[in-house]
Scaffold this motif. Structure first.
Motif, mmCIF file in Angstrom:
data_model
loop_
_atom_site.group_PDB
_atom_site.id
_atom_site.type_symbol
_atom_site.label_atom_id
_atom_site.label_comp_id
_atom_site.label_asym_id
_atom_site.label_seq_id
_atom_site.Cartn_x
_atom_site.Cartn_y
_atom_site.Cartn_z
ATOM 1 N N TYR A 98 -10.892 66.177 44.242
ATOM 2 C CA TYR A 98 -11.441 65.985 43.140
ATOM 3 C C TYR A 98 -11.612 67.265 41.696
ATOM 4 O O TYR A 98 -11.766 68.036 42.325
ATOM 5 C CB TYR A 98 -12.502 65.056 42.939
ATOM 6 N N TYR A 99 -10.989 66.630 40.693
ATOM 7 C CA TYR A 99 -11.748 67.948 39.284
ATOM 8 C C TYR A 99 -13.052 67.098 38.658
ATOM 9 O O TYR A 99 -13.151 66.240 39.227
ATOM 10 C CB TYR A 99 -10.545 67.056 38.510
ATOM 11 N N SER A 100 -13.168 68.235 38.302
ATOM 12 C CA SER A 100 -14.846 68.045 37.336
ATOM 13 C C SER A 100 -14.865 69.294 36.390
ATOM 14 O O SER A 100 -14.783 70.273 36.286
ATOM 15 C CB SER A 100 -16.264 68.467 38.530
ATOM 16 N N GLY A 101 -15.519 68.871 35.351
ATOM 17 C CA GLY A 101 -15.930 69.323 34.482
ATOM 18 C C GLY A 101 -15.062 69.061 33.088
ATOM 19 O O GLY A 101 -14.183 68.062 33.543
ATOM 20 N N GLY A 154 -9.628 68.793 34.701
ATOM 21 C CA GLY A 154 -10.893 69.508 34.846
ATOM 22 C C GLY A 154 -10.983 71.441 35.143
ATOM 23 O O GLY A 154 -10.503 72.191 35.391
ATOM 24 N N SER A 194 -12.189 72.626 36.729
ATOM 25 C CA SER A 194 -12.577 73.155 38.684
ATOM 26 C C SER A 194 -11.940 71.785 39.645
ATOM 27 O O SER A 194 -12.381 71.193 39.417
ATOM 28 C CB SER A 194 -13.576 73.658 39.430
ATOM 29 N N TYR A 195 -11.375 72.264 40.963
ATOM 30 C CA TYR A 195 -11.109 71.235 41.737
ATOM 31 C C TYR A 195 -11.823 72.081 42.768
ATOM 32 O O TYR A 195 -11.994 72.996 43.519
ATOM 33 C CB TYR A 195 -9.806 71.971 41.689
ATOM 34 N N THR A 196 -12.366 70.830 43.418
ATOM 35 C CA THR A 196 -13.102 70.654 45.022
ATOM 36 C C THR A 196 -12.270 69.527 45.749
ATOM 37 O O THR A 196 -12.593 68.728 45.207
ATOM 38 C CB THR A 196 -14.045 70.294 43.918
ATOM 39 N N ASN A 249 -17.832 72.283 50.853
ATOM 40 C CA ASN A 249 -16.488 72.393 50.354
ATOM 41 C C ASN A 249 -15.949 73.727 49.231
ATOM 42 O O ASN A 249 -16.468 74.953 49.543
ATOM 43 C CB ASN A 249 -17.596 72.266 48.268
#
Length: 346
Positions: free
Chosen positions: A197-200, A208, A210-212, A232
């Protein structure tokens, strides 16, 4: 009775211990400064591996432990037995180095010396209570705290020797829902899921910053279910970096460390690194004991404003007790002079 070994005194053994400790500190300091000096003088980037320090500090540390054993026994054991006990531990270390019962030379040499030092310290602690039954609890704690620090140092060294020489490292590539064993270790892993998922906030063409990729796995120990873990794998687009989170399980006898090395979402596989470190808790326990001993020594070392008269009579070696005796002698002398002056006037 005349002392047959006049050199074997607490002050002399303590002096030898301090000198050896200073030599050890000098070796470590020189090793730490070597890369800095090399960079300043020649501009060469230099890094020293742990083996550099291990090879140069092994003998001073062994001597330091033998001297510490001697210090613990002086005053609580007949002197004719001290050198044979300490010498026997050194001979056992040499014998272990030859026959190698543990299959690891540093462990073979270090364990006999460390175990004898630990037993000598425990013997000294028991001697404190046996020879000082009438002293106050505060005085006993003060004497005990110094030896708690000694035990802490021994446990730290024991933890370093055992963990550094018994740790197991390996890596393996895992797919989803398959159990994989790691070479030389008694743990197996099964990856349950890999979700990304993307975050930020959105960054350039990405949804996003970052990509986690979140990896959830089950840990098995000797084929039996142990625990669930998660790591992660994170790619930061904004800063152009890739980093990971790790899984750590600290047990009573060992520490388990798992970290991702690389990941392939298209193939659904992840490369995991596993490290098992036995007896690492000896190191942490030794640090805690050192802190406890230092704190206890700090609080019990504070002098009483009014010394106990009975304690002064029982033990006149302390500075506060000596001051109390001098005060009483001074008061008695004043009384005598006052009586003489009174008789002279009559």
């Amino acid at each position: 009775m005349k002392n047959k070994i006049p050199q074997l005194t607490a002050s002399n053994t303590m002096l030898a211990t301090v000198v050896t400790f200073l030599l050890l500190a000098t070796i470590i300091t020189m090793g730490m400064l070597t890369p800095l000096i090399a960079k300043l003088t020649s501009g060469v980037e230099l890094s020293l591996e742990p083996s550099y320090f291990n090879n140069r500090t092994a003998i001073p540390v062994a001597i330091l432990m033998l001297l510490l054993s001697t210090c613990m026994l002086v005053g609580y054991t007949e002197r004719k037995y001290i050198l044979p006990i300490v010498g026997a531990s050194a001979l056992v270390s040499i014998l272990f180095a030859v026959i190698s019962p543990f299959g690891n030379t540093p462990m073979d040499i270090a364990l006999p010396i460390l175990i004898v030092t630990l037993l000598a310290t425990l013997y000294r602690i028991l001697g404190i209570y046996a020879k000082n039954k009438d002293t106050s609890t505060r005085a006993k704690i003060r004497k005990l705290s110094a030896h708690v620090i000694h035990i802490g140092i021994i446990l730290i060294l024991l933890g370093i020797v055992l963990s550094s020489n018994m740790k197991m490292e390996s890596s393996a590539v895992l797919g989803t829902n398959e159990m994989v064993a790691f070479d030389g270790q008694h743990y197996q892993l099964v990856v349950n899921s890999m979700s990304s998922y993307y975050s930020g906030e959105a960054y350039r063409t990405y949804q996003g910053s970052s990509y986690t990729t979140e990896v959830v796995f089950d840990i098995y120990k000797n084929g039996n279910y142990f625990k669930e873990g998660q790591v992660n794998y994170i790619t930061d687009f904004k800063w152009g970096q890739t980093y990971t989170t790790t899984y750590i399980n600290r047990g009573l006898t060992e520490e388990l460390f798992i970290a991702p090395r690389a990941i392939s979402e298209s193939d659904g596989q992840i490369d995991l690194y596993m490290r098992t470190v036995p007896f690492i808790n000896c190191l942490w326990g030794g640090m805690y004991l050192m802190v406890i001993g230092i704190i206890a020594l700090f609080f019990t070392d504070r002098r009483h404003e009014v010394p106990d008269k009975d304690a002064s009579d029982r033990n006149i070696s302390g500075s506060s007790n000596v001051d109390a005796i001098y005060d009483r002698m001074f008061e008695q002398e004043l009384k005598k002079r006052t009586v003489k002056k009174t008789k002279g006037k009559r």
